[in-house]
Design an enzyme around this catalytic site. Structure first.
Site, PDB file in Angstrom:
ATOM      1  N   GLU A 275       0.828  -1.207   0.000  1.00  0.00           N
ATOM      2  CA  GLU A 275       0.000   0.000   0.000  1.00  0.00           C
ATOM      3  C   GLU A 275       0.859   1.251   0.000  1.00  0.00           C
ATOM      4  O   GLU A 275       1.912   1.275   0.616  1.00  0.00           O
ATOM      5  CB  GLU A 275      -0.841   0.046   1.276  1.00  0.00           C
TER       6      GLU A 275
ATOM      7  N   CYS B  20      -2.175   1.437   8.365  1.00  0.00           N
ATOM      8  CA  CYS B  20      -1.229   0.553   7.681  1.00  0.00           C
ATOM      9  C   CYS B  20      -1.812  -0.829   7.454  1.00  0.00           C
ATOM     10  O   CYS B  20      -2.281  -1.453   8.383  1.00  0.00           O
ATOM     11  CB  CYS B  20       0.013   0.338   8.527  1.00  0.00           C
TER      12      CYS B  20
HETATM   13  N1  SAH Z   1       7.100   0.080  11.775  1.00  0.00           N
HETATM   14  C1  SAH Z   1       7.129   1.500  11.848  1.00  0.00           C
HETATM   15  C2  SAH Z   1       6.409   2.203  10.709  1.00  0.00           C
HETATM   16  C3  SAH Z   1       5.074   1.674  10.259  1.00  0.00           C
HETATM   17  S1  SAH Z   1       3.686   1.876  11.306  1.00  0.00           S
HETATM   18  C4  SAH Z   1       6.592   1.967  13.190  1.00  0.00           C
HETATM   19  O1  SAH Z   1       6.190   1.137  13.984  1.00  0.00           O
HETATM   20  O2  SAH Z   1       6.656   3.158  13.472  1.00  0.00           O
HETATM   21  C5  SAH Z   1       3.271   3.564  11.231  1.00  0.00           C
HETATM   22  C6  SAH Z   1       2.458   4.060  12.387  1.00  0.00           C
HETATM   23  O3  SAH Z   1       1.073   3.671  12.295  1.00  0.00           O
HETATM   24  C7  SAH Z   1       2.957   3.509  13.702  1.00  0.00           C
HETATM   25  O4  SAH Z   1       3.002   4.512  14.681  1.00  0.00           O
HETATM   26  C8  SAH Z   1       1.927   2.470  14.003  1.00  0.00           C
HETATM   27  O5  SAH Z   1       1.966   2.117  15.343  1.00  0.00           O
HETATM   28  C9  SAH Z   1       0.657   3.148  13.537  1.00  0.00           C
HETATM   29  N2  SAH Z   1      -0.509   2.256  13.430  1.00  0.00           N
HETATM   30  C10 SAH Z   1      -0.524   0.924  13.157  1.00  0.00           C
HETATM   31  N3  SAH Z   1      -1.784   0.436  13.199  1.00  0.00           N
HETATM   32  C11 SAH Z   1      -2.593   1.473  13.495  1.00  0.00           C
HETATM   33  C12 SAH Z   1      -4.001   1.600  13.695  1.00  0.00           C
HETATM   34  N4  SAH Z   1      -4.813   0.561  13.606  1.00  0.00           N
HETATM   35  N5  SAH Z   1      -4.481   2.828  14.002  1.00  0.00           N
HETATM   36  C13 SAH Z   1      -3.643   3.898  14.093  1.00  0.00           C
HETATM   37  N6  SAH Z   1      -2.316   3.832  13.915  1.00  0.00           N
HETATM   38  C14 SAH Z   1      -1.783   2.635  13.632  1.00  0.00           C
END
Ligand code: SAH
Length: 352
Positions: free
Chosen positions: A94, A338
């Site tokens: 994505e 994500c």
């Molecule tokens: N692995 C890296 C980058 C990808 S995730 C990291 O952990 O930072 C990017 C951001 O989206 C992260 O802060 C993650 O925790 C958040 N995220 C993941 N799932 C989510 C959800 N369901 N709702 C809101 N934010 C989410």
């Protein structure tokens, strides 16, 4: 088999051209077509002769033309659009384009899937399949540049916040950022680039050694040791207290402010006590907390707190001298969290 020349350095491109008996300066022209004009069809490169175009067509291909768009979702407000892309090997990822008042930014994926298994995240539902290559990361930006071209616009910011853990694919992620930074490509300032990590300390240290002014975002999400370990298994290997130290070192070295992402999960990490603890850790630091009201992922069973709770949490931080913002909702209606679209697509395919 044709050689894919997307993402090659200008030097390597020149070598490939010379090997086919093409003039060296043709490589520079093609490089400009690709990275300054977002043209991925040799036929449209008007300053090349028909003969040269035929040689290029026969020998080379370009990744953006080998990637197919499986789905495109535009948010109702027109500010966010998400592409589900199918890579040449059949894996899908994505990429999200966001329109801000200061320009366009793209949220890129760094891996196919993710191995970090954060409890609230859809990316890791099936683990990581593989790292994305440098060209695959750069192509995510250029597919949007191509779409923005008719309106004279282009992508001016990149956030590595899509699926995957960028620090586990360091060379390709930071290689892609360096590629986009070149004056001969996107000429994007490092200050307009952000890398988000769940807290892989060796990666943060490497960034500190590289000392480029790239923005660092750290997904914190909890400041109670057990709670963070249960939400983010990575905390068992890299405790958040050590992550904060490494991030602080990065801020000191580069002068860049750290962003701490804190997803608000109803009745899990959204209490007054959580807010107070969070501000105890971050008060007076060169840091901002970005509060992210959770995008509920049905498979994961987490909910979003109500507006009142979100506001109260925010106000406690501010009162306790901790910089904070609440993430502007973008693309909630298009499953912009994500991995959500990819997971949804996979599920629908399974049902067929
Ligand atoms: N692995 C890296 C980058 C990808 S995730 C990291 O952990 O930072 C990017 C951001 O989206 C992260 O802060 C993650 O925790 C958040 N995220 C993941 N799932 C989510 C959800 N369901 N709702 C809101 N934010 C989410």
């Amino acid at each position: 088999m044709k050689q894919d020349i997307f993402g090659l350095t200008i030097t390597d491109l020149e070598k490939a051209f010379l090997a086919l008996g093409l003039k060296k300066f043709r490589a520079k022209q093609v490089f400009q077509w690709i990275y300054q004009k977002s043209v991925f069809d040799f036929n449209e490169m008007h300053n090349l002769s028909k003969k040269d175009i035929a040689i290029l067509e026969e020998n080379f291909c370009l990744l953006p033309r080998r990637i197919t768009v499986l789905r495109q979702q535009n948010s109702a407000d027109g500010m966010t659009s998400k592409l589900l892309l199918s890579l040449p090997d059949g894996n899908s990822i994505e990429t999200v384009l966001m329109h801000h008042d200061y320009g366009y930014s793209v949220c890129v994926s760094s891996q196919v899937g993710c191995d970090m298994h954060c409890a609230f995240c859809a990316s890791g539902l099936n683990g990581a399949i593989r790292n994305l290559t440098l060209p695959e990361i750069v192509a995510q930006v250029y597919l949007f540049n191509e779409r923005l071209k008719p309106q004279g616009a282009f992508v001016s910011r990149i956030v590595v916040m899509g699926s995957g853990e960028p620090m586990l694919n360091y060379d390709n992620v930071f290689g892609a950022l360096a590629f986009l930074h070149q004056e001969s490509t996107s000429f994007m300032s490092y200050r307009n680039m952000t890398v988000s990590t769940c807290g892989i300390i060796p990666g943060i240290k490497r960034m500190t050694d590289d000392a480029k002014p790239i923005n660092l975002a750290v997904s914190l999400h909890a400041v109670k040791m057990d709670l963070r370990s249960s939400l983010m298994p990575v905390n068992k290997g890299f405790a958040f207290t050590d992550v904060l130290e490494a991030a602080e070192e990065y801020a000191l070295t580069t002068g860049r402010e750290i962003t701490y992402e804190y997803i608000l999960l109803k009745d899990v990490n959204d209490s007054e006590e959580d807010a107070l603890l969070l501000s105890n850790f971050l008060r007076y630091k060169h840091a901002t907390v970005n509060l992210i009201p959770a995008n509920p992922v049905p498979e994961k069973g987490f909910a979003r707190p109500d507006e009142k709770t979100i506001d109260k949490f925010f106000k406690i931080l501010v009162k306790n001298k901790t910089n904070a913002t609440v993430r502007k909702e973008m693309g909630k209606d298009i499953a912009a969290a994500c991995g959500q679209l990819r997971a949804k697509f996979a599920q629908e395919e399974k049902k067929k």
